[in-house]
Design an enzyme around this catalytic site. Structure first.
Site, PDB file in Angstrom:
ATOM      1  N   LEU A  96       0.820  -1.201   0.000  1.00  0.00           N
ATOM      2  CA  LEU A  96       0.000   0.000   0.000  1.00  0.00           C
ATOM      3  C   LEU A  96       0.856   1.254   0.000  1.00  0.00           C
ATOM      4  O   LEU A  96       0.479   2.269  -0.580  1.00  0.00           O
ATOM      5  CB  LEU A  96      -0.933  -0.007   1.213  1.00  0.00           C
ATOM      6  CG  LEU A  96      -2.120  -0.969   1.151  1.00  0.00           C
ATOM      7  CD1 LEU A  96      -2.859  -0.999   2.486  1.00  0.00           C
ATOM      8  CD2 LEU A  96      -3.080  -0.585   0.035  1.00  0.00           C
ATOM      9  N   THR A 120      10.428   6.732   1.733  1.00  0.00           N
ATOM     10  CA  THR A 120      11.440   6.114   2.579  1.00  0.00           C
ATOM     11  C   THR A 120      11.340   4.597   2.561  1.00  0.00           C
ATOM     12  O   THR A 120      10.265   4.028   2.367  1.00  0.00           O
ATOM     13  CB  THR A 120      11.309   6.594   4.038  1.00  0.00           C
ATOM     14  OG1 THR A 120      10.156   5.990   4.645  1.00  0.00           O
ATOM     15  CG2 THR A 120      11.183   8.107   4.121  1.00  0.00           C
ATOM     16  N   ASP A 145      15.041   3.632   8.863  1.00  0.00           N
ATOM     17  CA  ASP A 145      14.635   2.607   9.812  1.00  0.00           C
ATOM     18  C   ASP A 145      13.775   3.342  10.827  1.00  0.00           C
ATOM     19  O   ASP A 145      14.267   4.203  11.568  1.00  0.00           O
ATOM     20  CB  ASP A 145      15.862   1.982  10.477  1.00  0.00           C
ATOM     21  CG  ASP A 145      15.509   0.987  11.579  1.00  0.00           C
ATOM     22  OD1 ASP A 145      14.324   0.918  11.975  1.00  0.00           O
ATOM     23  OD2 ASP A 145      16.410   0.289  12.064  1.00  0.00           O
ATOM     24  N   ASN A 193       3.256   4.095   7.546  1.00  0.00           N
ATOM     25  CA  ASN A 193       2.787   2.882   6.888  1.00  0.00           C
ATOM     26  C   ASN A 193       3.680   1.671   7.159  1.00  0.00           C
ATOM     27  O   ASN A 193       3.218   0.536   7.088  1.00  0.00           O
ATOM     28  CB  ASN A 193       2.697   3.134   5.372  1.00  0.00           C
ATOM     29  CG  ASN A 193       2.588   1.855   4.580  1.00  0.00           C
ATOM     30  OD1 ASN A 193       1.562   1.186   4.587  1.00  0.00           O
ATOM     31  ND2 ASN A 193       3.654   1.505   3.873  1.00  0.00           N
ATOM     32  N   LYS A 236       6.550  11.707  16.496  1.00  0.00           N
ATOM     33  CA  LYS A 236       7.148  12.720  17.352  1.00  0.00           C
ATOM     34  C   LYS A 236       8.132  13.605  16.584  1.00  0.00           C
ATOM     35  O   LYS A 236       8.266  14.796  16.883  1.00  0.00           O
ATOM     36  CB  LYS A 236       7.842  12.058  18.548  1.00  0.00           C
ATOM     37  CG  LYS A 236       6.868  11.607  19.637  1.00  0.00           C
ATOM     38  CD  LYS A 236       7.583  10.907  20.786  1.00  0.00           C
ATOM     39  CE  LYS A 236       8.568  11.802  21.505  1.00  0.00           C
ATOM     40  NZ  LYS A 236       7.922  12.975  22.163  1.00  0.00           N
ATOM     41  N   SER A 267      -3.005   1.430  10.971  1.00  0.00           N
ATOM     42  CA  SER A 267      -3.293   0.372  11.918  1.00  0.00           C
ATOM     43  C   SER A 267      -3.673  -0.846  11.077  1.00  0.00           C
ATOM     44  O   SER A 267      -2.969  -1.180  10.124  1.00  0.00           O
ATOM     45  CB  SER A 267      -4.408   0.792  12.872  1.00  0.00           C
ATOM     46  OG  SER A 267      -4.763  -0.260  13.736  1.00  0.00           O
ATOM     47  N   TYR A 292       1.539  -8.471  16.473  1.00  0.00           N
ATOM     48  CA  TYR A 292       1.039  -7.478  15.515  1.00  0.00           C
ATOM     49  C   TYR A 292      -0.183  -6.769  16.083  1.00  0.00           C
ATOM     50  O   TYR A 292      -0.266  -5.533  16.070  1.00  0.00           O
ATOM     51  CB  TYR A 292       0.700  -8.182  14.206  1.00  0.00           C
ATOM     52  CG  TYR A 292       0.252  -7.274  13.094  1.00  0.00           C
ATOM     53  CD1 TYR A 292       1.167  -6.491  12.397  1.00  0.00           C
ATOM     54  CD2 TYR A 292      -1.087  -7.209  12.715  1.00  0.00           C
ATOM     55  CE1 TYR A 292       0.764  -5.663  11.358  1.00  0.00           C
ATOM     56  CE2 TYR A 292      -1.508  -6.391  11.679  1.00  0.00           C
ATOM     57  CZ  TYR A 292      -0.582  -5.621  11.006  1.00  0.00           C
ATOM     58  OH  TYR A 292      -0.993  -4.802   9.981  1.00  0.00           O
ATOM     59  N   LYS A 351      -0.690  -2.879  16.998  1.00  0.00           N
ATOM     60  CA  LYS A 351      -1.691  -2.077  16.304  1.00  0.00           C
ATOM     61  C   LYS A 351      -2.758  -1.531  17.248  1.00  0.00           C
ATOM     62  O   LYS A 351      -3.260  -0.423  17.049  1.00  0.00           O
ATOM     63  CB  LYS A 351      -2.319  -2.873  15.166  1.00  0.00           C
ATOM     64  CG  LYS A 351      -1.352  -3.195  14.022  1.00  0.00           C
ATOM     65  CD  LYS A 351      -0.763  -1.946  13.396  1.00  0.00           C
ATOM     66  CE  LYS A 351       0.052  -2.248  12.137  1.00  0.00           C
ATOM     67  NZ  LYS A 351       0.646  -1.028  11.546  1.00  0.00           N
ATOM     68  N   THR A 396      -1.255  -7.318  -1.835  1.00  0.00           N
ATOM     69  CA  THR A 396       0.105  -6.796  -1.753  1.00  0.00           C
ATOM     70  C   THR A 396       0.998  -7.933  -1.285  1.00  0.00           C
ATOM     71  O   THR A 396       0.563  -9.074  -1.143  1.00  0.00           O
ATOM     72  CB  THR A 396       0.190  -5.640  -0.746  1.00  0.00           C
ATOM     73  OG1 THR A 396       0.011  -6.164   0.582  1.00  0.00           O
ATOM     74  CG2 THR A 396      -0.871  -4.583  -1.028  1.00  0.00           C
TER      75      THR A 396
END
Length: 286
Positions: free
Chosen positions: A14, A32, A56, A83, A116, A134, A148, A152, A183
């Protein structure tokens, strides 16, 4: 007015579809990935409107540098999309603590760290939109994906608090909750372990379903990207947005079941107040 975006996890899935949609509509982008060479095609296709850098998301200095790249290259940062993430399949018992920490570091702390880094820029601008990926697994415990889902669910709580804090500063927050999309997420990006026989009917069933479901998911990444781009342009975007018919169905069913359960046990909940002192507990006298 064109926007400046920063998208983590831009190299596939995505994230890749979203980056292409953002650039195709004329916006500017900092894309990135852990390995920025995977982003070469974006740079070749869109030229100066995109900067492709290594990130990272668990590295605070790298996150700060990514945000600064947007400011240095394009003068501002309008939309941050957190993401980047992954989720393996295995039982709680058979998943090591190290693997729990790794998934939570990427999926939750990575989101916190990059968020942040972006907040001061958006606060000074008096505007911005933070899109937090999420999952349907952030609203419903996903069997076989405990690390996971734990991460989330953390993203959901963190982002709900964030929205209340930064809303008065002109910064919007939207939590994106995808279901199954075609995906690589369920393919080579995922380690699938059916585990010991005792979990065959639960985690084992999840693992088999995941292998069979891969390539048959209802979600179209390009259409999801179009929806996300549109939502990023709204004056009053939703706090939460489920993506995909499967996510919408599962979340609705889970929320209704949770509401029914809360109502069924409401007497127990109310019986713990000081105001209830002297009254019988719900189970007494029955």
């Amino acid at each position: 007015m064109t926007k400046v975006w920063l998208v983590t996890g831009s190299s596939r899935g995505l994230g890749k579809s979203l980056c292409e949609a953002v650039l195709e509509q004329g916006d500017r982008l900092v894309a990135t990935a852990r390995n920025p060479a995977q982003l070469d095609a974006l740079a070749e296709r869109f030229g100066d409107r995109v900067r492709c850098i290594a990130l990272d998301v668990t590295d605070e200095n790298a996150a700060a540098a990514a945000v600064q790249t947007a400011v240095d290259a394009f003068g501002r940062l309008d939309v941050l999309v957190n993401n980047a993430g992954y989720g393996n399949i295995g039982s709680v018992e058979d998943t090591s603590l190290a693997e729990f920490r790794e998934q939570i570091e990427t999926n939750l702390f990575g989101t916190i760290i990059v968020t942040k880094a972006a907040i001061p820029v958006m606060r000074e601008q008096g505007s911005g939109h933070i899109l937090q990926f999420s999952s349907v697994g952030g609203r419903v415990g996903a069997m076989g994906r405990a690390p996971y889902s734990a991460a989330k669910w953390g993203v959901e709580g963190f982002s709900e608090v964030l929205a209340k804090e930064v809303g008065p500063l002109g910064i919007k927050v939207t939590i994106i909750e995808p279901g199954g999309f075609r995906t690589d997420f369920a393919g080579s990006s995922t380690t699938i372990r059916e585990g010991r026989p005792e979990y065959d009917a639960t985690v084992g069933a999840t693992a088999r379903f995941q292998r069979d479901y891969n390539g048959k998911q209802p979600g179209n990444p390009e259409r999801a990207a179009a929806v996300i781009v549109h939502v990023a342009g709204l004056d009053q975007p939703p706090l939460r947005l489920a993506l995909g018919s499967d996510a919408a169905k599962v979340i609705e069913q889970a929320d209704l079941a949770r509401l029914e359960a809360d109502r069924a046990w409401r007497e127990f909940s109310l019986s713990t107040d000081f105001a209830a002192s002297g009254q019988a507990f719900p189970w007494e006298g029955k």
